[in-house]
Enzyme design. Structure first.
Site, PDB file in Angstrom:
ATOM      1  N   VAL A 380       0.821  -1.206   0.000  1.00 57.70           N
ATOM      2  CA  VAL A 380       0.000   0.000   0.000  1.00 57.70           C
ATOM      3  C   VAL A 380       0.859   1.261   0.000  1.00 57.70           C
ATOM      4  O   VAL A 380       0.584   2.211  -0.732  1.00 57.70           O
ATOM      5  CB  VAL A 380      -0.964  -0.016   1.200  1.00 57.70           C
ATOM      6  N   ASP A 381       1.916   1.289   0.801  1.00 58.36           N
ATOM      7  CA  ASP A 381       2.732   2.495   0.929  1.00 58.36           C
ATOM      8  C   ASP A 381       3.445   2.835  -0.379  1.00 58.36           C
ATOM      9  O   ASP A 381       3.492   3.995  -0.798  1.00 58.36           O
ATOM     10  CB  ASP A 381       3.753   2.318   2.049  1.00 58.36           C
ATOM     11  N   ASP A 382       4.043   1.837  -1.035  1.00 53.93           N
ATOM     12  CA  ASP A 382       4.706   2.103  -2.310  1.00 53.93           C
ATOM     13  C   ASP A 382       3.702   2.517  -3.377  1.00 53.93           C
ATOM     14  O   ASP A 382       4.010   3.337  -4.248  1.00 53.93           O
ATOM     15  CB  ASP A 382       5.475   0.864  -2.765  1.00 53.93           C
TER      16      ASP A 382
END
Length: 635
Positions: A380-382
């Protein structure tokens, strides 16, 4: 304020000019993802076990490990780790001897030996990866915490109360090769394998029994009962079932090998896979093993006359965040550097279903991973980082609009049932799996909602997708954050150090989706940040916070943590305060400095065992904080 703005303008110009000059022709940035000496040691041990002739690399890794030894003979995971780290020291000692470039009579080796024995020797090692490496190379028996888990758990179907895909993806790719080796009681020694028996102070069996007693017996027994219940429901003779489980474990690894030869793009799991393939009687010259060795070799990073092996190069993460930061700093989306990066990122968007879709089956692929070799493990973060980078182009170019839509849809689909967001997989948060008698299982076994992931996702959805708290799914995310604020006003961040990181992510996320600045949750978080500001104007937090699960000050200011705190305060305060301006001045000074605090690890992986120094962070987060200050207060 004019003086502060002029300093900010000058520093933004310096940083942006420097970054554009460092961009690679393909549009990426390639900064080192430094993980201490652990992976370096593992690679030496593996290469020597397989008689891999790469003397230049082995010597460079040896020299880096030796240079990191502390005066007391130990090795640390971070500068202020009191008393040294036993697991890291055993790994370093073993690798230095195995390399052949250090010898048992050498003074550094003697100091390391005295330190290890003073801490209880091999039996006191707690890291499960260290234990596995020692077992795989004949230095100890396989730990009961691994050998007590039957391979047959890989056969449990999805409708069982407990199945293998309830573990996090990170756990699965490390646990599977360990289970294969433990099942076969595998070990491989060579004529040159060092004898570590003089590091045994007390019987390893006795020490292991004592370590098991530290875990809640009732919780562990409940987990074992669930596993036994699953075994009782498998149909077939024990031999047939076991052979099927072994095949399943082998295919699990083989089907997750990336094109570069790595397992799931991690060096640590790739090393374990190679040993597991040997346990399965693969020839050491088999193409899968030689390709894995090539992958590990390619993960090396050379900087400042040192060489290290990165556990997973951070190319996508760094590139996406830098492109976003440059645009926040005023570099136009049609600038050649941004166009190159956008093209690069679009080419790395993932287009196939993988393990993430097991708990999220009805969603089209559209995420991004951490490393450019990663094609099956998006997070999710990338993904939100990449989406921030291509936001402007998605308005003008249909191909970017498609990438944007698929990425946004994927992020929205990953929301946990509890309202928060995980890192890699949806709803892999069964607490029972944290009851394994393995140190670190509480953090690694599952992928629960986190304040950092939830806050970062809300910040993206609010500031870049225009979604606010009036939307039900945004409201649930905000409520998750509000409900998980600590009593002192902070939040715990899983992937950065630690309470500063989590509080920054939570505050910027809540403000982005429309929670007002005077909301008590927001004010409480901002007040906490101001209460921990250092006398020099900056912020700094120790990795001890991660291990002890409470805020521990670093007694020095780091660039990234100062930038996180400032960025959060900028999101909250309508006007700059004297404390914020002192922080800005300290931030500018710290970015240019080269003291130990500037290279202190502020990235987290596994509490107590794995911390990272991102070489990119001295650019990314200061540039964002400075740009956001100028955008909000500069006119």
């Amino acid at each position: 304020m004019g003086d502060v703005i002029s300093k900010i303008d000058a520093e933004i110009h310096r940083l942006t000019t420097n970054l554009i000059q460092q961009q690679q022709p393909d549009g990426s940035w390639r900064f080192c993802f430094e993980n201490g000496i652990v992976i370096d040691a593992y690679v030496i041990i593996l290469f020597r076990t397989l008689d891999i002739q790469n003397e230049d690399l082995i010597r460079r890794l040896h020299d880096r490990i030796l240079a990191a030894q502390q005066q007391g003979g130990c090795w640390n995971l971070y500068a202020d780790e009191e008393g040294g780290n036993l697991s890291a020291s055993v790994e370093a000692y073993y690798a230095l001897l195995f390399s052949g470039y250090s010898h048992s009579a050498d003074e550094p080796i003697q100091r390391a030996k005295r330190y290890i024995r003073s801490k209880g020797g091999l039996g006191k090692v707690t890291s499960i990866l260290t234990k596995a490496l020692l077992a795989a190379t004949g230095q100890r028996k396989w730990p009961t915490s691994i050998s007590s888990i039957p391979l047959e758990v890989l056969l449990f179907p999805a409708y069982f109360p407990l199945n293998f895909f309830d573990f996090s993806g990170y756990s699965r790719v490390h646990l599977t090769p360990m289970l294969i080796m433990a099942d076969r009681k595998f070990s491989k020694k060579t004529a040159h394998t060092p004898d570590l028996s003089d590091l045994i102070v007390r019987s390893i069996d006795q020490e292991e029994f004592g370590q098991r007693q530290a875990f809640d017996h009732r919780e562990h027994q409940k987990l074992q009962d669930n596993i036994q219940a699953g075994l009782n429901r498998l149909i077939g003779t024990p031999r047939f079932i076991h052979e099927a489980a072994t095949d399943k474990a082998e295919q699990f690894m083989l089907s997750r090998i990336e094109a570069d030869g790595s397992l799931y793009s991690y060096a640590s799991s790739t090393i374990l896979m190679v040993f597991a393939l040997l346990a399965l009687e693969y020839d050491p010259q088999h193409s899968l093993i030689t390709h894995a060795i090539e992958a590990l070799t390619a993960m090396q990073c050379r900087s400042d006359d040192q060489t290290t092996i990165q556990n997973s190069p951070s190319t996508i993460w760094d590139t996406a965040l830098l492109a976003y930061a440059l645009q926040e700093a005023g570099i136009a989306s049609h600038h050649a550097a941004i166009r190159r990066t956008a093209d690069y990122l679009r080419s790395k968007q993932q287009h196939k279903k993988a393990d993430w879709s097991i708990h999220n089956p009805d969603t089209l692929p559209g995420g991004w991973g951490f490393s450019e070799t990663n094609t099956i493990n998006p997070d999710v973060d990338d993904t939100t980082a990449a989406l921030r980078a291509i936001k402007s182009l998605s308005h003008t170019d249909p191909s970017y609009q498609d990438s944007w839509n698929r990425g946004l849809n994927w992020v929205l689909s990953m929301q946990h049932n509890d309202g928060g967001w995980p890192a890699f997989e949806k709803n892999t948060d069964k607490k029972i799996l944290t009851w394994l008698a393995i140190d670190g299982a509480k953090s690694a076994a599952i992928d629960p909602s986190g304040a950092d992931l939830t806050g970062r996702t809300l910040e993206y959805l609010g500031n870049f997708a225009g979604l606010k708290i009036r939307h039900d799914f945004i409201k649930r995310g905000a409520q998750w954050l509000i409900g998980h604020q600590k009593e002192d006003g902070s939040w715990y961040g899983r992937w950065g150090i630690c309470y500063i990181y989590g509080t920054w992510a939570a505050l910027t996320g809540l403000r982005a989706v429309g929670l007002p600045e005077n909301h008590k949750t927001v004010q409480k978080g901002a007040d906490w940040l101001l209460s921990i500001q250092n006398e020099d104007g900056g912020w700094g937090e120790s990795c001890n916070s991660d291990r002890l699960q409470r805020y521990i000050p670093l007694e020095a200011s780091t660039p990234s943590q100062t930038a996180w705190a400032l960025d959060a305060l900028i999101a909250v305060h309508p006007q700059p305060t004297a404390a914020m301006d002192r922080g800005i001045c300290r931030l500018i000074d710290s970015v240019k400095g080269d003291k130990w605090a500037a290279i202190y690890p502020t990235g987290a992986g596994l509490p107590g065992y794995f911390y990272s120094h991102y070489h990119s962070y001295k650019y990314i987060w200061p540039l964002l904080a400075l740009s956001h200050y100028r955008m909000k207060y500069g006119n």
